[in-house]
Design a protein around this motif. Structure first.
Motif, PDB file in Angstrom:
ATOM      1  N   ILE A  62      93.382  -0.709  25.177  1.00  0.00           N
ATOM      2  CA  ILE A  62      94.328   0.295  25.665  1.00  0.00           C
ATOM      3  C   ILE A  62      93.764   1.521  26.304  1.00  0.00           C
ATOM      4  CG2 ILE A  62      94.568   1.955  23.546  1.00  0.00           C
ATOM      5  CD1 ILE A  62      97.538   0.770  25.576  1.00  0.00           C
ATOM      6  N   PHE A  63      92.361   1.937  25.862  1.00  0.00           N
ATOM      7  CA  PHE A  63      91.557   2.957  26.578  1.00  0.00           C
ATOM      8  C   PHE A  63      91.355   2.701  28.153  1.00  0.00           C
ATOM      9  CE2 PHE A  63      89.944   3.797  22.334  1.00  0.00           C
ATOM     10  CZ  PHE A  63      90.503   5.128  22.147  1.00  0.00           C
ATOM     11  N   GLU A  64      91.232   1.424  28.454  1.00  0.00           N
ATOM     12  CA  GLU A  64      90.826   1.044  29.885  1.00  0.00           C
ATOM     13  C   GLU A  64      92.239   1.099  30.727  1.00  0.00           C
ATOM     14  OE1 GLU A  64      88.915  -2.649  30.044  1.00  0.00           O
ATOM     15  OE2 GLU A  64      87.111  -2.118  28.776  1.00  0.00           O
ATOM     16  N   LEU A  65      93.274   0.680  30.042  1.00  0.00           N
ATOM     17  CA  LEU A  65      94.773   0.685  30.544  1.00  0.00           C
ATOM     18  C   LEU A  65      95.093   2.177  30.766  1.00  0.00           C
ATOM     19  CD1 LEU A  65      96.286  -2.125  28.718  1.00  0.00           C
ATOM     20  CD2 LEU A  65      95.300  -2.295  31.193  1.00  0.00           C
ATOM     21  N   LEU A  66      94.781   3.115  29.947  1.00  0.00           N
ATOM     22  CA  LEU A  66      95.186   4.510  29.952  1.00  0.00           C
ATOM     23  C   LEU A  66      94.241   5.145  31.408  1.00  0.00           C
ATOM     24  CD1 LEU A  66      95.123   5.499  26.365  1.00  0.00           C
ATOM     25  CD2 LEU A  66      96.915   5.630  27.883  1.00  0.00           C
ATOM     26  N   GLU A  67      92.944   4.601  31.429  1.00  0.00           N
ATOM     27  CA  GLU A  67      92.203   5.237  32.655  1.00  0.00           C
ATOM     28  C   GLU A  67      92.843   4.914  33.589  1.00  0.00           C
ATOM     29  OE1 GLU A  67      89.446   7.004  32.573  1.00  0.00           O
ATOM     30  OE2 GLU A  67      88.206   6.777  30.938  1.00  0.00           O
ATOM     31  N   ALA A  68      93.558   3.692  33.561  1.00  0.00           N
ATOM     32  CA  ALA A  68      94.020   3.098  35.187  1.00  0.00           C
ATOM     33  C   ALA A  68      95.592   3.638  35.265  1.00  0.00           C
ATOM     34  CB  ALA A  68      94.133   1.636  35.046  1.00  0.00           C
ATOM     35  N   GLY A 104      85.217   4.681  20.196  1.00  0.00           N
ATOM     36  CA  GLY A 104      84.543   3.586  20.889  1.00  0.00           C
ATOM     37  C   GLY A 104      85.269   2.138  20.998  1.00  0.00           C
ATOM     38  N   ASP A 105      84.749   1.132  20.763  1.00  0.00           N
ATOM     39  CA  ASP A 105      85.306  -0.227  20.814  1.00  0.00           C
ATOM     40  C   ASP A 105      85.846  -0.798  19.739  1.00  0.00           C
ATOM     41  OD1 ASP A 105      86.186  -2.243  22.449  1.00  0.00           O
ATOM     42  OD2 ASP A 105      84.213  -3.442  22.266  1.00  0.00           O
ATOM     43  N   GLU A 106      86.693  -0.022  19.093  1.00  0.00           N
ATOM     44  CA  GLU A 106      87.313  -0.438  17.540  1.00  0.00           C
ATOM     45  C   GLU A 106      88.908  -0.491  17.728  1.00  0.00           C
ATOM     46  OE1 GLU A 106      85.582   0.614  13.890  1.00  0.00           O
ATOM     47  OE2 GLU A 106      83.772   1.754  15.001  1.00  0.00           O
ATOM     48  N   PRO A 107      89.406  -1.108  17.012  1.00  0.00           N
ATOM     49  CA  PRO A 107      90.888  -1.103  16.755  1.00  0.00           C
ATOM     50  C   PRO A 107      91.093   0.319  16.196  1.00  0.00           C
ATOM     51  CG  PRO A 107      90.304  -3.163  16.200  1.00  0.00           C
ATOM     52  CD  PRO A 107      89.126  -2.463  16.093  1.00  0.00           C
ATOM     53  N   GLY A 157     100.100  14.844  28.107  1.00  0.00           N
ATOM     54  CA  GLY A 157     100.752  13.854  27.649  1.00  0.00           C
ATOM     55  C   GLY A 157     100.037  13.115  26.329  1.00  0.00           C
ATOM     56  N   LEU A 158     100.663  12.132  25.757  1.00  0.00           N
ATOM     57  CA  LEU A 158     100.388  11.610  24.622  1.00  0.00           C
ATOM     58  C   LEU A 158      99.269  10.644  25.026  1.00  0.00           C
ATOM     59  CD1 LEU A 158     100.215  10.804  21.559  1.00  0.00           C
ATOM     60  CD2 LEU A 158     102.221   9.298  22.070  1.00  0.00           C
ATOM     61  N   GLY A 159      99.469   9.956  25.929  1.00  0.00           N
ATOM     62  CA  GLY A 159      98.366   9.098  26.620  1.00  0.00           C
ATOM     63  C   GLY A 159      97.029   9.623  26.788  1.00  0.00           C
ATOM     64  N   HIS A 160      97.106  10.697  27.647  1.00  0.00           N
ATOM     65  CA  HIS A 160      95.849  11.781  27.717  1.00  0.00           C
ATOM     66  C   HIS A 160      95.280  11.992  26.342  1.00  0.00           C
ATOM     67  CE1 HIS A 160      93.607  15.357  28.829  1.00  0.00           C
ATOM     68  NE2 HIS A 160      93.017  14.384  29.673  1.00  0.00           N
ATOM     69  N   ALA A 161      96.007  12.394  25.301  1.00  0.00           N
ATOM     70  CA  ALA A 161      95.649  13.033  24.223  1.00  0.00           C
ATOM     71  C   ALA A 161      94.830  11.815  23.428  1.00  0.00           C
ATOM     72  CB  ALA A 161      96.603  13.422  23.416  1.00  0.00           C
ATOM     73  N   VAL A 162      95.360  10.446  23.471  1.00  0.00           N
ATOM     74  CA  VAL A 162      94.566   9.405  22.929  1.00  0.00           C
ATOM     75  C   VAL A 162      93.434   9.076  23.489  1.00  0.00           C
ATOM     76  CG1 VAL A 162      94.873   6.811  22.646  1.00  0.00           C
ATOM     77  CG2 VAL A 162      96.841   8.440  22.202  1.00  0.00           C
ATOM     78  N   LEU A 163      93.318   9.186  25.024  1.00  0.00           N
ATOM     79  CA  LEU A 163      92.261   8.676  25.723  1.00  0.00           C
ATOM     80  C   LEU A 163      91.030   9.805  25.449  1.00  0.00           C
ATOM     81  CD1 LEU A 163      91.178   6.950  27.806  1.00  0.00           C
ATOM     82  CD2 LEU A 163      92.202   8.555  29.678  1.00  0.00           C
ATOM     83  N   CYS A 164      91.503  11.156  25.004  1.00  0.00           N
ATOM     84  CA  CYS A 164      90.592  11.982  24.693  1.00  0.00           C
ATOM     85  C   CYS A 164      89.583  11.374  23.385  1.00  0.00           C
ATOM     86  CB  CYS A 164      91.191  13.511  24.291  1.00  0.00           C
ATOM     87  SG  CYS A 164      91.816  14.282  25.729  1.00  0.00           S
ATOM     88  N   ALA A 187     105.762  12.110  35.593  1.00  0.00           N
ATOM     89  CA  ALA A 187     106.473  13.369  35.629  1.00  0.00           C
ATOM     90  C   ALA A 187     105.670  14.474  34.951  1.00  0.00           C
ATOM     91  CB  ALA A 187     108.010  13.319  35.090  1.00  0.00           C
ATOM     92  N   GLY A 188     105.583  15.473  35.829  1.00  0.00           N
ATOM     93  CA  GLY A 188     104.923  16.656  35.000  1.00  0.00           C
ATOM     94  C   GLY A 188     103.393  16.495  34.889  1.00  0.00           C
ATOM     95  N   GLY A 189     102.670  15.372  35.744  1.00  0.00           N
ATOM     96  CA  GLY A 189     101.269  15.173  35.575  1.00  0.00           C
ATOM     97  C   GLY A 189     100.839  14.766  34.502  1.00  0.00           C
ATOM     98  N   GLU A 190     101.768  14.223  33.481  1.00  0.00           N
ATOM     99  CA  GLU A 190     101.259  13.510  32.243  1.00  0.00           C
ATOM    100  C   GLU A 190     101.092  11.996  32.373  1.00  0.00           C
ATOM    101  OE1 GLU A 190     104.506  14.655  29.242  1.00  0.00           O
ATOM    102  OE2 GLU A 190     103.648  16.642  29.206  1.00  0.00           O
ATOM    103  N   ILE A 191     100.149  11.735  31.448  1.00  0.00           N
ATOM    104  CA  ILE A 191      99.837  10.347  31.259  1.00  0.00           C
ATOM    105  C   ILE A 191     100.664   9.718  29.985  1.00  0.00           C
ATOM    106  CG2 ILE A 191      97.877   8.694  31.001  1.00  0.00           C
ATOM    107  CD1 ILE A 191      96.041  10.591  32.489  1.00  0.00           C
TER     108      ILE A 191
END
Length: 270
Positions: free
Chosen positions: A187-193, A95-98, A82-89, A198-202
């Protein structure tokens, strides 16, 4: 890597990001697709061949895929989660920047500043995350993520809620999310949580919904026209628009299109 006129879609996204002030470009790809990395790599043999052939215009295109001072980082997404997981990668690089997220299939044409540059200005002014939206027909809301906003002033407004693919009769608005985001690093911390759906996607939208409870996230109706180049028709529309706006091709392209329309009209009348 699909081309529109003389450049692949990914190049339009890169140019838009650089115009908006981005100097580090993080490409999230899977382990089987190397075409993007190859495209941005230095092609010494090709440059020499073009130079010997006197093809200076093509040589300049090859040499200026990325300008000086801009670096490209390639990160492999082990599984399509999923897109969320791609962003998390991308978190170890960002790091800690916008940061901004661009989906190259959404090609946005504008004669003025690009969509991301417009959004970066809004984000800088308010210190908030910003999500690009466009108006869609109400009967098509079930194909998009739709936002509900407060105090929308024709160009922007605070997002109150996001609804994924609502039926027309229950959609809170006709403002649909498109593939441009400027996000705060929270958003990274929220993606981690965020649990997989559906389909195992974040999903990125799930994390953004959590972000709404903590801070302001604005919807921004960008100036420009968006083409969904993930569809055949969208790619055709983009090619026509960019051909008609091309300094060297516009007149010839317009003539060819008119001839084709005239011929089609004659056939329909026979």
């Amino acid at each position: 890597m699909l081309p529109v006129i003389d450049r692949p879609l990914i190049q339009y996204a890169v140019d838009e990001a650089i115009e908006a002030g981005c100097d580090t470009l993080v490409f999230i790809t899977n382990r089987y697709k190397h075409a993007v990395a190859d495209y941005f790599d230095k092609a010494y043999e090709l440059e020499q061949k073009l130079e010997r052939a006197g093809k200076h215009e093509q040589l300049e295109l090859v040499r200026h895929v990325l300008p000086k001072g801009v670096r490209a980082v390639f990160v492999t997404q082990p599984e399509a989660k999923g897109l969320g997981h791609a962003v998390l990668c991308a978190r170890p690089v960002i790091g800690d920047e916008p940061f901004a997220v661009l989906l190259p299939d959404d090609l946005i044409w504008n004669r003025g500043p690009g969509a991301l540059s417009q959004m970066a200005d809004v984000a800088q002014q308010g210190g908030s995350s910003v999500i690009a939206v466009q108006d869609v027909p109400r009967e098509k809301t079930a194909s998009y993520g739709i936002v509900a906003t407060d105090d929308f002033d024709e160009r922007q407004g605070r997002i109150r809620a996001m609804v994924e693919k609502p039926k027309p009769e229950v959609a809170p608005s006709t403002l649909a999310v498109v593939g441009r985001y400027v996000l705060n690093p929270r958003i990274f911390e929220l993606l981690e949580a965020t649990p997989p759906g559906a389909g195992g996607e974040i999903q990125l939208t799930d994390a953004i919904s959590s972000l709404l409870a903590e801070e302001t996230v604005n919807a921004y109706r960008f100036r420009g026209t968006r083409f969904d180049c993930g569809t055949h028709l969208g790619l055709i529309e983009a090619t026509i628009r960019y051909a008609l706006d091309h300094e060297k091709l516009s007149e010839a392209a317009a003539g060819m299109m008119q001839s084709a329309l005239d011929e089609l009209g004659v056939r329909e009348n026979e």
